[in-house]
Design a protein around this motif. Structure first.
Motif, PDB file in Angstrom:
ATOM      1  N   ILE A  41     -15.135  19.600  22.497  1.00 35.05           N
ATOM      2  CA  ILE A  41     -14.878  18.759  21.328  1.00 35.05           C
ATOM      3  C   ILE A  41     -16.206  18.093  20.915  1.00 35.05           C
ATOM      4  O   ILE A  41     -16.943  17.622  21.703  1.00 35.05           O
ATOM      5  N   GLY A  42     -16.591  18.346  19.551  1.00 36.92           N
ATOM      6  CA  GLY A  42     -17.834  17.717  19.182  1.00 36.92           C
ATOM      7  C   GLY A  42     -17.444  16.503  17.919  1.00 36.92           C
ATOM      8  O   GLY A  42     -16.274  16.511  17.509  1.00 36.92           O
ATOM      9  N   VAL A  43     -17.903  15.897  17.779  1.00 39.59           N
ATOM     10  CA  VAL A  43     -17.859  14.579  17.232  1.00 39.59           C
ATOM     11  C   VAL A  43     -19.246  14.319  15.957  1.00 39.59           C
ATOM     12  O   VAL A  43     -20.159  14.367  16.204  1.00 39.59           O
ATOM     13  N   SER A  44     -18.814  14.304  14.632  1.00 36.17           N
ATOM     14  CA  SER A  44     -19.653  13.853  13.559  1.00 36.17           C
ATOM     15  C   SER A  44     -20.143  12.275  13.813  1.00 36.17           C
ATOM     16  O   SER A  44     -19.052  11.372  13.927  1.00 36.17           O
ATOM     17  N   CYS A  45     -21.211  11.913  13.866  1.00 33.12           N
ATOM     18  CA  CYS A  45     -21.781  10.557  14.272  1.00 33.12           C
ATOM     19  C   CYS A  45     -22.519   9.966  12.970  1.00 33.12           C
ATOM     20  O   CYS A  45     -23.154   8.864  13.183  1.00 33.12           O
ATOM     21  N   TYR A  46     -22.936  10.959  11.972  1.00 33.15           N
ATOM     22  CA  TYR A  46     -23.617  10.548  10.802  1.00 33.15           C
ATOM     23  C   TYR A  46     -25.066   9.998  11.193  1.00 33.15           C
ATOM     24  O   TYR A  46     -25.735  10.745  11.781  1.00 33.15           O
ATOM     25  N   ASP A  55     -17.900  16.744  24.043  1.00 30.25           N
ATOM     26  CA  ASP A  55     -18.999  17.605  24.589  1.00 30.25           C
ATOM     27  C   ASP A  55     -20.396  17.704  23.806  1.00 30.25           C
ATOM     28  O   ASP A  55     -21.121  18.265  24.289  1.00 30.25           O
ATOM     29  N   TYR A  56     -20.275  17.243  22.501  1.00 30.66           N
ATOM     30  CA  TYR A  56     -21.513  17.411  21.778  1.00 30.66           C
ATOM     31  C   TYR A  56     -21.337  16.079  20.672  1.00 30.66           C
ATOM     32  O   TYR A  56     -20.290  15.957  20.376  1.00 30.66           O
ATOM     33  N   VAL A  57     -22.391  15.677  20.070  1.00 28.00           N
ATOM     34  CA  VAL A  57     -22.401  14.690  19.054  1.00 28.00           C
ATOM     35  C   VAL A  57     -23.331  15.407  17.948  1.00 28.00           C
ATOM     36  O   VAL A  57     -24.297  15.905  18.138  1.00 28.00           O
ATOM     37  N   ALA A  58     -22.700  15.143  16.771  1.00 32.75           N
ATOM     38  CA  ALA A  58     -23.662  15.792  15.482  1.00 32.75           C
ATOM     39  C   ALA A  58     -23.955  14.549  14.673  1.00 32.75           C
ATOM     40  O   ALA A  58     -23.392  13.640  14.435  1.00 32.75           O
TER      41      ALA A  58
END
Length: 213
Positions: free
Chosen positions: A108-113, A128-131
């Protein structure tokens, strides 16, 4: 359970505007051959049955090459086709709800701007990761708000999970993001908008072989 770790490298994101009809799997295969370490299926325009067919074909392809397939914004589709995981944006369900839907093995990845607090919350919720992005002017999202490289450095220091950079990234400017702390470089137009997809992907992959991160 230990957190899933994505391998450092090129995170290639599909775009139906850049890929000729019927050529999705062939184009993704070229990106993988060039060195893409993660593929994200992103198609917000197609009908549900078409998206299911395309995602199913990509699952088969990516499994053959041991490359994770992430579905953009649609945990239901990810579950239905057996994808490796899902990428969540600002308007998508929260991480914990998505985890309940997809199970402990999903990525599960998440857009964090440009928001480190959002990234910290995502990490605490089990992402599991951040973008982060957009770092440079983007063909795909020209109106995206800018992100600064310091957020990559802070995220790398503070969060024990992979950090993805996205937004206008090319092989020419990607090195600065690796130096700032990115583990993966995401690209859409830089891969699938190029006349030779395999060669374009290889140019990104070469940044990681040079030990940029």
């Amino acid at each position: 359970m230990s957190r899933i770790r994505l391998a450092d490298g090129l995170y290639a994101i599909t775009d139906p505007a850049l890929i000729p009809p019927g050529q999705l799997s062939a184009c993704v295969a070229r990106a993988i051959a060039g060195g893409a370490s993660v593929i994200q299926y992103r198609n917000k325009q197609a009908a549900a049955h078409e998206r299911h067919q395309e995602a199913t074909a990509l699952v088969t392809l990516c499994r053959r090459h041991n490359v994770p397939l992430i579905i953009n914004d649609d945990a239901g589709l990810a579950a239905a086709v057996g994808a490796s995981g899902v990428h969540l944006g600002r308007t998508d369900p929260p991480v914990r709800q998505t985890r309940e839907q997809l199970g402990p093995g999903a990525i599960i990845g998440v857009s964090c701007y440009n928001d480190l607090e959002r990234a910290s919350a995502a990490a605490q919720a089990g992402a599991d990761y951040v973008a982060f992005g957009c770092f440079f002017p983007s063909h795909s999202k020209p109106q995206a708000p800018p992100a600064g490289t310091p957020v990559l450095s802070r995220a790398r220091r503070q969060l024990d999970l992979p950090v993805v950079a996205i937004g206008g990234i090319t092989p020419a400017n990607g090195q600065s993001l690796l130096a700032a702390g990115a583990n993966l470089l995401a690209a859409i137009h830089g891969v699938f908008g190029q006349p030779d997809i395999r060669a374009a992907a290889a140019q990104y992959a070469e940044l990681f072989r040079k030990g940029g991160s």
